[in-house]
Design a protein around this motif. Structure first.
Motif, PDB file in Angstrom:
ATOM      1  N   VAL A 222       0.844  -1.197   0.000  1.00  0.00           N
ATOM      2  CA  VAL A 222       0.000   0.000   0.000  1.00  0.00           C
ATOM      3  C   VAL A 222       0.881   1.250   0.000  1.00  0.00           C
ATOM      4  O   VAL A 222       0.697   2.159  -0.819  1.00  0.00           O
ATOM      5  CB  VAL A 222      -0.946   0.013   1.223  1.00  0.00           C
ATOM      6  N   TYR A 223       1.826   1.288   0.905  1.00  0.00           N
ATOM      7  CA  TYR A 223       2.723   2.443   1.051  1.00  0.00           C
ATOM      8  C   TYR A 223       3.431   2.759  -0.268  1.00  0.00           C
ATOM      9  O   TYR A 223       3.467   3.902  -0.716  1.00  0.00           O
ATOM     10  CB  TYR A 223       3.741   2.156   2.157  1.00  0.00           C
ATOM     11  N   GLU A 224       3.993   1.743  -0.893  1.00  0.00           N
ATOM     12  CA  GLU A 224       4.753   1.958  -2.133  1.00  0.00           C
ATOM     13  C   GLU A 224       3.865   2.474  -3.261  1.00  0.00           C
ATOM     14  O   GLU A 224       4.298   3.319  -4.051  1.00  0.00           O
ATOM     15  CB  GLU A 224       5.472   0.675  -2.543  1.00  0.00           C
ATOM     16  N   GLN A 225       2.637   1.976  -3.353  1.00  0.00           N
ATOM     17  CA  GLN A 225       1.723   2.467  -4.393  1.00  0.00           C
ATOM     18  C   GLN A 225       1.398   3.943  -4.176  1.00  0.00           C
ATOM     19  O   GLN A 225       1.428   4.737  -5.101  1.00  0.00           O
ATOM     20  CB  GLN A 225       0.426   1.660  -4.389  1.00  0.00           C
ATOM     21  N   VAL A 226       1.074   4.298  -2.944  1.00  0.00           N
ATOM     22  CA  VAL A 226       0.655   5.661  -2.627  1.00  0.00           C
ATOM     23  C   VAL A 226       1.827   6.633  -2.755  1.00  0.00           C
ATOM     24  O   VAL A 226       1.667   7.762  -3.209  1.00  0.00           O
ATOM     25  CB  VAL A 226       0.036   5.692  -1.216  1.00  0.00           C
ATOM     26  N   LYS A 227       3.007   6.169  -2.385  1.00  0.00           N
ATOM     27  CA  LYS A 227       4.202   7.022  -2.415  1.00  0.00           C
ATOM     28  C   LYS A 227       4.544   7.471  -3.842  1.00  0.00           C
ATOM     29  O   LYS A 227       5.199   8.492  -4.024  1.00  0.00           O
ATOM     30  CB  LYS A 227       5.375   6.265  -1.784  1.00  0.00           C
ATOM     31  N   THR A 228       4.070   6.761  -4.850  1.00  0.00           N
ATOM     32  CA  THR A 228       4.347   7.180  -6.228  1.00  0.00           C
ATOM     33  C   THR A 228       3.548   8.424  -6.609  1.00  0.00           C
ATOM     34  O   THR A 228       3.880   9.090  -7.584  1.00  0.00           O
ATOM     35  CB  THR A 228       4.033   6.054  -7.249  1.00  0.00           C
ATOM     36  N   VAL A 229       2.513   8.756  -5.826  1.00  0.00           N
ATOM     37  CA  VAL A 229       1.652   9.905  -6.139  1.00  0.00           C
ATOM     38  C   VAL A 229       1.819  11.027  -5.115  1.00  0.00           C
ATOM     39  O   VAL A 229       1.817  12.198  -5.467  1.00  0.00           O
ATOM     40  CB  VAL A 229       0.163   9.475  -6.184  1.00  0.00           C
TER      41      VAL A 229
END
Length: 159
Positions: free
Chosen positions: A33-40
């Motif tokens: 979850v963290y890695e997906q959100v961190k891209t935005v």
């Protein structure tokens, strides 16, 4: 506009204890979850009441903040976290810690809602489809929302 993402995560879930640390092909669920959100979003934190989750987040290079174990909701946990680590952001994006397949476009859609001055709160919803099956309506693990004709939420329920 300045945004911050906060992912509330607790170990003592009644439906799935330890879910944030579940192994998903070599990564914690919370890490995905963290890695997906961190891209935005530039600033992302996991808000947790559990040292195991806090340490796991730091082990993969994420940021975490400890919160009280007495919160009744993830929103309460996000508020406490923001009061500790906030830097005057305009919008707090509360991201569900059990959505490892969240798409960047979904976060961008939430962010776009705040381009309208009248928006104070926004949440993603999707209609149930025939493909979801009738049982999806009765699944207590799937929250439901009733919208009015302006797409404003009137009621949230797991029933």
């Amino acid at each position: 506009m300045k945004f911050i993402g906060i992912i509330p995560a607790r170990y003592a879930s009644t439906r799935f204890p330890g879910k944030p640390l579940a192994d998903m092909k070599g990564k914690y669920m919370i890490q995905r979850v963290y890695e997906q959100v961190k891209t935005v979003l530039d600033r992302v934190y996991v808000a947790t009441d559990d040292r195991r989750i806090f340490d796991a987040v730091h082990s993969f290079g994420g940021k975490a903040v400890m919160t009280s174990e007495n919160h009744k909701s993830g929103t309460d946990r996000c508020f406490e976290a923001y009061s500790r680590i906030g830097e005057g952001e305009d919008v707090i994006v509360n991201i569900q810690g059990d959505e490892p397949f969240i798409q960047t476009r979904q976060i961008e859609a939430i962010m776009e809602c705040f381009e309208s001055e009248g928006t104070q709160i926004a949440t993603l919803v999707k209609p149930f489809t025939k493909e979801d099956g009738f049982d999806a309506l009765f699944n207590s693990n799937s929250p439901k929302v009733v919208l009015n004709n302006r797409n404003e939420a009137l009621y949230f329920s797991r029933s």
